[in-house]
Design a protein around this motif. Structure first.
Motif, PDB file in Angstrom:
ATOM      1  N   PHE A 169       0.834  -1.203   0.000  1.00 40.49           N
ATOM      2  CA  PHE A 169       0.000   0.000   0.000  1.00 40.49           C
ATOM      3  C   PHE A 169       0.870   1.255   0.000  1.00 40.49           C
ATOM      4  CE2 PHE A 169      -2.098   3.447   2.253  1.00 40.49           C
ATOM      5  CZ  PHE A 169      -3.222   3.614   1.459  1.00 40.49           C
ATOM      6  N   VAL A 170       1.898   1.268   0.825  1.00 38.07           N
ATOM      7  CA  VAL A 170       2.792   2.429   0.902  1.00 38.07           C
ATOM      8  C   VAL A 170       3.496   2.645  -0.432  1.00 38.07           C
ATOM      9  CG1 VAL A 170       4.896   3.313   1.992  1.00 38.07           C
ATOM     10  CG2 VAL A 170       3.119   2.268   3.394  1.00 38.07           C
ATOM     11  N   ILE A 171       3.974   1.586  -1.030  1.00 37.71           N
ATOM     12  CA  ILE A 171       4.650   1.706  -2.326  1.00 37.71           C
ATOM     13  C   ILE A 171       3.676   2.194  -3.391  1.00 37.71           C
ATOM     14  CG2 ILE A 171       5.771   0.402  -4.172  1.00 37.71           C
ATOM     15  CD1 ILE A 171       7.000  -1.354  -1.927  1.00 37.71           C
ATOM     16  N   GLY A 172       2.480   1.655  -3.422  1.00 42.16           N
ATOM     17  CA  GLY A 172       1.467   2.089  -4.382  1.00 42.16           C
ATOM     18  C   GLY A 172       1.067   3.536  -4.173  1.00 42.16           C
ATOM     19  N   ASP A 173       0.940   3.936  -2.924  1.00 41.17           N
ATOM     20  CA  ASP A 173       0.580   5.318  -2.618  1.00 41.17           C
ATOM     21  C   ASP A 173       1.685   6.279  -3.046  1.00 41.17           C
ATOM     22  OD1 ASP A 173      -1.326   7.156  -1.486  1.00 41.17           O
ATOM     23  OD2 ASP A 173       0.074   7.429   0.184  1.00 41.17           O
ATOM     24  N   PHE A 174       2.932   5.875  -2.873  1.00 42.35           N
ATOM     25  CA  PHE A 174       4.057   6.696  -3.315  1.00 42.35           C
ATOM     26  C   PHE A 174       3.989   6.924  -4.827  1.00 42.35           C
ATOM     27  CE2 PHE A 174       8.283   6.807  -5.250  1.00 42.35           C
ATOM     28  CZ  PHE A 174       8.771   7.984  -4.716  1.00 42.35           C
ATOM     29  N   PHE A 175       3.788   5.862  -5.593  1.00 38.90           N
ATOM     30  CA  PHE A 175       3.729   6.006  -7.046  1.00 38.90           C
ATOM     31  C   PHE A 175       2.506   6.795  -7.491  1.00 38.90           C
ATOM     32  CE2 PHE A 175       6.723   2.393  -7.045  1.00 38.90           C
ATOM     33  CZ  PHE A 175       7.719   2.981  -7.809  1.00 38.90           C
ATOM     34  N   SER A 176       1.414   6.650  -6.780  1.00 39.16           N
ATOM     35  CA  SER A 176       0.216   7.422  -7.095  1.00 39.16           C
ATOM     36  C   SER A 176       0.452   8.915  -6.860  1.00 39.16           C
ATOM     37  CB  SER A 176      -0.949   6.935  -6.226  1.00 39.16           C
ATOM     38  OG  SER A 176      -2.087   7.724  -6.419  1.00 39.16           O
ATOM     39  N   THR A 177       1.090   9.246  -5.757  1.00 37.21           N
ATOM     40  CA  THR A 177       1.394  10.645  -5.449  1.00 37.21           C
ATOM     41  C   THR A 177       2.384  11.213  -6.461  1.00 37.21           C
ATOM     42  OG1 THR A 177       0.988  10.254  -3.110  1.00 37.21           O
ATOM     43  CG2 THR A 177       2.248  12.221  -3.677  1.00 37.21           C
ATOM     44  N   PHE A 178       3.401  10.445  -6.787  1.00 31.73           N
ATOM     45  CA  PHE A 178       4.380  10.888  -7.779  1.00 31.73           C
ATOM     46  C   PHE A 178       3.716  11.110  -9.129  1.00 31.73           C
ATOM     47  CE2 PHE A 178       7.682  10.241 -10.958  1.00 31.73           C
ATOM     48  CZ  PHE A 178       8.641  11.135 -10.512  1.00 31.73           C
ATOM     49  N   GLY A 179       2.797  10.228  -9.516  1.00 30.00           N
ATOM     50  CA  GLY A 179       2.071  10.386 -10.779  1.00 30.00           C
ATOM     51  C   GLY A 179       1.209  11.636 -10.783  1.00 30.00           C
ATOM     52  N   SER A 180       0.572  11.930  -9.673  1.00 30.01           N
ATOM     53  CA  SER A 180      -0.242  13.140  -9.570  1.00 30.01           C
ATOM     54  C   SER A 180       0.625  14.385  -9.673  1.00 30.01           C
ATOM     55  CB  SER A 180      -1.012  13.161  -8.247  1.00 30.01           C
ATOM     56  OG  SER A 180      -2.021  12.180  -8.250  1.00 30.01           O
ATOM     57  N   ALA A 181       1.790  14.345  -9.059  1.00 32.27           N
ATOM     58  CA  ALA A 181       2.704  15.491  -9.129  1.00 32.27           C
ATOM     59  C   ALA A 181       3.183  15.710 -10.558  1.00 32.27           C
ATOM     60  CB  ALA A 181       3.889  15.274  -8.198  1.00 32.27           C
ATOM     61  N   ALA A 182       3.510  14.636 -11.248  1.00 30.77           N
ATOM     62  CA  ALA A 182       3.965  14.751 -12.634  1.00 30.77           C
ATOM     63  C   ALA A 182       2.851  15.257 -13.530  1.00 30.77           C
ATOM     64  CB  ALA A 182       4.476  13.400 -13.120  1.00 30.77           C
TER      65      ALA A 182
END
Length: 53
Positions: free
Chosen positions: A7-20
């Motif tokens: 979940f933490v790893i998925g949330d990190f990539f989701s946040t990074f994708g939103s920032a990009a």
């Protein structure tokens, strides 16, 4: 490894994708999607008041 780690790893990539995504929209002179702004902790209504768009 348990579900919490994934979940933490998925949330990190989701946040990074939103920032990009938000960054690309701003650079192109467009308004970012409200869901991306919310994921980054930015109030979409406050972003609208910046006057850039």
């Amino acid at each position: 490894m348990d579900r919490g780690l994934f979940f933490v790893i998925g949330d990190f990539f989701s946040t990074f994708g939103s920032a990009a995504s938000a960054s690309r929209a701003v650079e192109a002179g467009r308004k970012p999607r409200p869901s991306d702004l919310k994921k980054l902790g930015i109030d979409p209504a406050a972003f609208d008041r910046t006057g850039r768009f």
